[in-house]
Scaffold this active site. Structure first.
Site, short mmCIF file in Angstrom:
data_model
loop_
_atom_site.label_atom_id
_atom_site.label_comp_id
_atom_site.label_asym_id
_atom_site.label_seq_id
_atom_site.Cartn_x
_atom_site.Cartn_y
_atom_site.Cartn_z
N HIS A 1 0.82 -1.13 0.05
CA HIS A 1 -0.09 0.13 -0.02
C HIS A 1 1.00 1.16 0.07
O HIS A 1 1.96 1.25 0.16
CB HIS A 1 -0.85 0.11 1.47
CG HIS A 1 -0.13 0.01 2.57
ND1 HIS A 1 0.39 1.00 2.98
CD2 HIS A 1 0.11 -0.93 3.61
CE1 HIS A 1 1.08 0.94 4.10
NE2 HIS A 1 0.92 -0.46 4.41
N GLU B 1 -1.70 -7.13 7.31
CA GLU B 1 -0.37 -6.82 7.99
C GLU B 1 -0.11 -7.54 9.22
O GLU B 1 -1.20 -8.30 10.06
CB GLU B 1 -0.14 -5.30 8.20
CG GLU B 1 1.27 -4.91 8.82
CD GLU B 1 2.36 -5.43 7.97
OE1 GLU B 1 2.67 -6.72 7.70
OE2 GLU B 1 3.06 -4.60 7.52
#
Length: 190
Positions: free
Chosen positions: A11, A86
């Protein structure tokens, strides 16, 4: 691995990345730089035919927003996959790196700070659990795949795909605004 290639993207920069905060399961919005990095990903991918690719995205907002910007020109649907979230950082979620780093610890081992911190976060996920999650993800693939994920998870996906141990995470490049490809045992940047 049966299905290749695998394109892996992280990202774009978030407010908390810029502040050097652990995000883990928490989320913060993309910065102006982060949106520009997502557009940079779109520009990189413009020269690559993604038809036939399975697109998988972490369900965390920063990854989904990046994917929406980066893939709008080529992809009709984004499919979220929780295995791409994550690494969990437990009690360190939302804390500044400087608040949790041991005294004297280097802060510049990687662009993301010392990778060892992620292994030792109190009540965090740890590398063994992250690796198992990434192995499960890769084992489920049935077509060439593009995934949008996060800094540590991106490295672990690539390490597993390359057959490398978790100890080699720091040897794999990171960074935002880049597309990495794993194919036929070779790792490269587009």
């Amino acid at each position: 691995m049966a299905f290749q290639p695998i394109y892996v993207m992280r990202h774009g920069e978030t407010v908390w990345n810029a502040e050097a905060r652990f995000q883990g399961a928490l989320n913060s919005p993309l910065t102006k730089t982060g949106r520009a990095q997502a557009q940079q990903l779109a520009d990189i991918l413009a020269g690559h035919d993604l038809s036939g690719f399975d697109v998988r995205v972490s369900p965390q907002g920063r990854a989904f927003e990046t994917a929406a910007i980066a893939l709008a020109r080529q992809v009709l649907e984004l499919h979220t996959d929780a295995r791409l979230r994550e690494i969990g950082v437990g009690l360190w979620s939302g804390k500044l790196r400087s608040e949790v780093a041991p005294v004297g610890a280097a802060q510049d081992d990687t662009p993301d700070g010392p990778l060892a911190l992620y292994e030792h976060a109190p009540e965090g996920e740890g590398f063994a659990a992250l690796r198992a999650r990434c192995q499960d993800f890769l084992g489920s693939l049935t077509a060439p795949t593009l995934c949008v994920t996060h800094g540590i998870t991106s490295r672990m996906v690539r390490a597993v795909a390359l057959g490398q141990p978790s100890a080699n995470l720091g040897d794999l490049p990171g960074g935002q605004g880049m597309v990495y490809v794993v194919e036929d045992g070779v790792h490269r940047r587009l």
